[in-house]
Write a protein that holds these residues in place. Structure first.
Motif, PDB file in Angstrom:
ATOM      1  N   LEU A   1      19.389  -9.868  14.511  1.00 22.35           N
ATOM      2  CA  LEU A   1      20.036 -11.058  13.947  1.00 22.35           C
ATOM      3  C   LEU A   1      20.426 -10.883  12.479  1.00 22.35           C
ATOM      4  O   LEU A   1      20.981 -11.793  11.869  1.00 22.35           O
ATOM      5  N   GLY A   2      20.116  -9.703  11.912  1.00 21.47           N
ATOM      6  CA  GLY A   2      20.482  -9.455  10.521  1.00 21.47           C
ATOM      7  C   GLY A   2      19.727 -10.336   9.543  1.00 21.47           C
ATOM      8  O   GLY A   2      20.305 -10.891   8.605  1.00 21.47           O
TER       9      GLY A   2
ATOM     10  N   GLY B   1      23.018 -10.870   3.128  1.00 19.14           N
ATOM     11  CA  GLY B   1      24.267 -11.260   2.490  1.00 19.14           C
ATOM     12  C   GLY B   1      24.227 -12.639   1.868  1.00 19.14           C
ATOM     13  O   GLY B   1      25.173 -13.057   1.200  1.00 19.14           O
ATOM     14  N   THR B   2      23.116 -13.377   2.051  1.00 17.05           N
ATOM     15  CA  THR B   2      22.981 -14.713   1.466  1.00 17.05           C
ATOM     16  C   THR B   2      22.902 -14.610  -0.056  1.00 17.05           C
ATOM     17  O   THR B   2      22.167 -13.779  -0.594  1.00 17.05           O
TER      18      THR B   2
ATOM     19  N   ALA C   1      22.138 -16.224  -3.975  1.00 18.46           N
ATOM     20  CA  ALA C   1      20.978 -16.907  -4.556  1.00 18.46           C
ATOM     21  C   ALA C   1      21.004 -18.435  -4.385  1.00 18.46           C
ATOM     22  O   ALA C   1      19.989 -19.017  -3.986  1.00 18.46           O
ATOM     23  N   PRO C   2      22.136 -19.138  -4.665  1.00 18.99           N
ATOM     24  CA  PRO C   2      22.108 -20.602  -4.512  1.00 18.99           C
ATOM     25  C   PRO C   2      21.799 -21.052  -3.083  1.00 18.99           C
ATOM     26  O   PRO C   2      21.063 -22.022  -2.878  1.00 18.99           O
ATOM     27  N   GLN C   3      22.362 -20.335  -2.098  1.00 18.93           N
ATOM     28  CA  GLN C   3      22.118 -20.700  -0.700  1.00 18.93           C
ATOM     29  C   GLN C   3      20.671 -20.399  -0.298  1.00 18.93           C
ATOM     30  O   GLN C   3      20.065 -21.135   0.485  1.00 18.93           O
ATOM     31  N   ALA C   4      20.120 -19.325  -0.849  1.00 17.50           N
ATOM     32  CA  ALA C   4      18.703 -19.023  -0.597  1.00 17.50           C
ATOM     33  C   ALA C   4      17.833 -20.118  -1.198  1.00 17.50           C
ATOM     34  O   ALA C   4      16.859 -20.566  -0.574  1.00 17.50           O
ATOM     35  N   ALA C   5      18.197 -20.579  -2.385  1.00 19.24           N
ATOM     36  CA  ALA C   5      17.454 -21.673  -3.025  1.00 19.24           C
ATOM     37  C   ALA C   5      17.505 -22.927  -2.165  1.00 19.24           C
ATOM     38  O   ALA C   5      16.532 -23.689  -2.078  1.00 19.24           O
ATOM     39  N   GLY C   6      18.649 -23.133  -1.503  1.00 23.81           N
ATOM     40  CA  GLY C   6      18.806 -24.301  -0.639  1.00 23.81           C
ATOM     41  C   GLY C   6      17.885 -24.291   0.560  1.00 23.81           C
ATOM     42  O   GLY C   6      17.632 -25.342   1.160  1.00 23.81           O
ATOM     43  N   LYS C   7      17.368 -23.108   0.941  1.00 19.63           N
ATOM     44  CA  LYS C   7      16.394 -23.038   2.034  1.00 19.63           C
ATOM     45  C   LYS C   7      15.100 -23.735   1.646  1.00 19.63           C
ATOM     46  O   LYS C   7      14.381 -24.262   2.490  1.00 19.63           O
ATOM     47  N   ILE C   8      14.804 -23.727   0.323  1.00 13.91           N
ATOM     48  CA  ILE C   8      13.584 -24.367  -0.158  1.00 13.91           C
ATOM     49  C   ILE C   8      13.801 -25.875  -0.286  1.00 13.91           C
ATOM     50  O   ILE C   8      13.008 -26.681   0.195  1.00 13.91           O
ATOM     51  N   HIS C   9      14.924 -26.251  -0.906  1.00 16.53           N
ATOM     52  CA  HIS C   9      15.272 -27.670  -1.056  1.00 16.53           C
ATOM     53  C   HIS C   9      16.749 -27.770  -1.407  1.00 16.53           C
ATOM     54  O   HIS C   9      17.258 -26.969  -2.198  1.00 16.53           O
ATOM     55  N   THR C  10      17.420 -28.754  -0.843  1.00 13.73           N
ATOM     56  CA  THR C  10      18.863 -28.907  -1.109  1.00 13.73           C
ATOM     57  C   THR C  10      19.144 -29.117  -2.587  1.00 13.73           C
ATOM     58  O   THR C  10      20.181 -28.690  -3.099  1.00 13.73           O
ATOM     59  N   ASP C  11      18.214 -29.754  -3.320  1.00 10.22           N
ATOM     60  CA  ASP C  11      18.399 -29.961  -4.766  1.00 10.22           C
ATOM     61  C   ASP C  11      18.458 -28.632  -5.515  1.00 10.22           C
ATOM     62  O   ASP C  11      19.147 -28.508  -6.529  1.00 10.22           O
ATOM     63  N   PHE C  12      17.708 -27.626  -5.011  1.00 13.00           N
ATOM     64  CA  PHE C  12      17.686 -26.317  -5.658  1.00 13.00           C
ATOM     65  C   PHE C  12      19.073 -25.681  -5.613  1.00 13.00           C
ATOM     66  O   PHE C  12      19.505 -25.039  -6.567  1.00 13.00           O
ATOM     67  N   GLU C  13      19.761 -25.863  -4.487  1.00 12.59           N
ATOM     68  CA  GLU C  13      21.106 -25.294  -4.352  1.00 12.59           C
ATOM     69  C   GLU C  13      22.116 -26.114  -5.149  1.00 12.59           C
ATOM     70  O   GLU C  13      22.974 -25.564  -5.847  1.00 12.59           O
ATOM     71  N   ARG C  14      21.992 -27.432  -5.082  1.00 11.16           N
ATOM     72  CA  ARG C  14      22.957 -28.320  -5.744  1.00 11.16           C
ATOM     73  C   ARG C  14      22.917 -28.161  -7.258  1.00 11.16           C
ATOM     74  O   ARG C  14      23.952 -28.150  -7.928  1.00 11.16           O
TER      75      ARG C  14
ATOM     76  N   TYR D   1      24.655 -13.509  -7.115  1.00 15.03           N
ATOM     77  CA  TYR D   1      23.652 -12.517  -6.739  1.00 15.03           C
ATOM     78  C   TYR D   1      23.364 -12.581  -5.233  1.00 15.03           C
ATOM     79  O   TYR D   1      23.102 -13.650  -4.676  1.00 15.03           O
ATOM     80  N   VAL D   2      23.407 -11.423  -4.574  1.00 19.52           N
ATOM     81  CA  VAL D   2      23.094 -11.326  -3.145  1.00 19.52           C
ATOM     82  C   VAL D   2      21.621 -10.954  -2.987  1.00 19.52           C
ATOM     83  O   VAL D   2      21.165  -9.934  -3.523  1.00 19.52           O
ATOM     84  N   MET D   3      20.896 -11.792  -2.288  1.00 17.67           N
ATOM     85  CA  MET D   3      19.450 -11.609  -2.139  1.00 17.67           C
ATOM     86  C   MET D   3      19.116 -10.333  -1.371  1.00 17.67           C
ATOM     87  O   MET D   3      19.850  -9.914  -0.466  1.00 17.67           O
ATOM     88  N   LYS D   4      17.987  -9.727  -1.746  1.00 12.60           N
ATOM     89  CA  LYS D   4      17.519  -8.513  -1.080  1.00 12.60           C
ATOM     90  C   LYS D   4      16.164  -8.773  -0.426  1.00 12.60           C
ATOM     91  O   LYS D   4      15.392  -9.627  -0.886  1.00 12.60           O
ATOM     92  N   ASP D   5      15.887  -8.031   0.630  1.00 12.10           N
ATOM     93  CA  ASP D   5      14.610  -8.175   1.324  1.00 12.10           C
ATOM     94  C   ASP D   5      13.471  -7.857   0.363  1.00 12.10           C
ATOM     95  O   ASP D   5      13.482  -6.834  -0.321  1.00 12.10           O
ATOM     96  N   GLY D   6      12.489  -8.752   0.300  1.00  9.41           N
ATOM     97  CA  GLY D   6      11.339  -8.523  -0.570  1.00  9.41           C
ATOM     98  C   GLY D   6      11.505  -9.020  -1.987  1.00  9.41           C
ATOM     99  O   GLY D   6      10.596  -8.850  -2.814  1.00  9.41           O
ATOM    100  N   ASP D   7      12.643  -9.647  -2.310  1.00 10.33           N
ATOM    101  CA  ASP D   7      12.798 -10.257  -3.642  1.00 10.33           C
ATOM    102  C   ASP D   7      11.748 -11.349  -3.819  1.00 10.33           C
ATOM    103  O   ASP D   7      11.531 -12.174  -2.927  1.00 10.33           O
TER     104      ASP D   7
END
Length: 364
Positions: A278-279, A299-300, A302-315, A350-356
């Motif tokens: 599933l990549g 390929g996600t 940073a802002p979209q990764a932050a949104g996984k924690i809370h939508t406010d983090f991405e916004r 910034y594109v997130m990396k595994d283990g960041d």
């Protein structure tokens, strides 16, 4: 990640499901829970979290989770609603990938529904039901697109593509084996084709074949060849062994697997295959309150990764403080990593990396 387990009767599907979900609860200190009688949630083993937990001694430890759905009710004719066909197909629509358990073992005491073991025949039985269901969906889409093409010729290309895909399905081939272009993937993105789901073929072997050499098992070889043709994954596994280790402690499990010259359990191997198929990757957050793993697609940003924690983090994303797991553990602490300049400030691209390991700065 949600994996749906399918298979014909007496292939070892339910044995494997029960073993994996029970073992998963035991292996990573995550409470097993049953959402429905046929759904199990297990934690995703990640040694990096264990290291961070020792470093931070957090109040809370939260691994990523994986959901297994034991999909029952398949008979020939499921696509027409026979047996529990409609429920079976609707359950498959909801999963990210399919674990297709295929019987590759001979056992006179375990009756096969078709009278003999035949891995490719069994796979075809299930695949055809998915294909038949897809053909009904595709037929409706073709009719709708043809009407649109009469009013606007720009849809002619899409009609031609859909008709080629239909011809492919009519040959009994799964959608996942169709050579899609990027434009065609976009055209079909909103069409939920069951036979386009990523598949892990779990080749269920006898204990003897699994330990002494499944490469000589003709059924396994057939499944492997089909998986290569489809660009699917194949995983040799023994449900009986998984059942044996399900109730063991971690130490007992390690000793047992070592005696069999195995390095990891079937659960861990299925999880790795699922992430790869599933990549998916994981980023980590760490502090005295909580150490946690978060699953994202490669390929996600940073802002979209932050949104996984809370939508406010991405916004309200401002920046991300990032350090690689290997750098943090080499330094021994976040303070030492900062002193060596290994903690980076990254922006929106910034594109997130595994283990960041990340601390997100935001303002809403």
């Amino acid at each position: 990640m949600k994996l749906g387990m399918v298979g014909l009767p007496n292939v070892g599907k339910s044995t494997l499901f029960n073993a994996l979900t029970n073992a998963g609860a035991e292996s990573a200190n995550y409470p097993f829970c049953t959402i429905e009688p046929n759904v199990g949630v297990v934690s995703v083993p990640d040694e990096r979290l264990d290291v961070l937990a020792k470093m931070y001694e957090p109040k809370k430890f939260t691994p990523a989770v994986l959901e297994f759905v034991d999909i029952a009710g398949l008979v020939k004719g499921a696509s027409k609603g026979e047996g529990l066909g409609n429920k079976f197909l609707s359950n498959i629509r909801e999963v990210d990938a399919i674990v297709h358990v295929v019987r590759c073992f001979e056992d006179p005491d375990v009756v096969h529904v078709d009278g003999s073991v035949g891995a490719l025949r069994d796979i075809e039985t299930i695949n055809l039901e998915l294909i038949f269901a897809d053909m009904e969906i595709l037929e409706r889409k073709i009719t709708k697109t043809q009407k649109m093409a009469k009013a606007d010729k720009k849809y002619n290309g899409e009609v031609a593509f859909l008709e080629r895909l239909m011809a492919h399905l009519e040959e009994g081939k799964s959608a996942r084996s169709f050579p899609f272009t990027e434009d065609e993937i976009a055209m079909i993105r909103d069409t939920p084709l069951l036979s386009n789901k990523p598949v892990i073929y779990a080749a269920n072997l006898s204990e003897e074949d699994f330990i002494e050499g499944y490469e000589n098992n003709p059924n396994y070889q057939q499944v492997k060849a089909l998986a290569e043709e489809e660009k699917s994954a194949v995983l040799p596994i023994c449900a009986k062994i998984e059942e044996e280790i399900a109730d063991m402690t971690e130490e007992e499990k390690r000793e047992f697997l070592s005696d069999l010259h195995l390095t990891e359990s079937g659960l861990n191997r299925i999880i790795k295959e699922g992430y790869s198929l599933l990549g998916l990757i994981s980023f980590l957050t760490a502090g005295s309150d909580e150490v946690r793993a978060w699953t994202i697609v490669k390929g996600t940003k940073a802002p979209q990764a932050a949104g996984k924690i809370h939508t406010d983090f991405e916004r309200g994303f401002i920046r991300a403080e990032v350090v690689a797991f290997s750098d943090l553990t080499a330094c021994g602490s976040m303070t030492a990593a900062k002193e060596k300049g290994l903690v980076r400030l990254e922006g929106k691209e910034y594109v997130m990396k595994d283990g960041d390991i990340v601390l997100f700065r935001f303002n809403v």
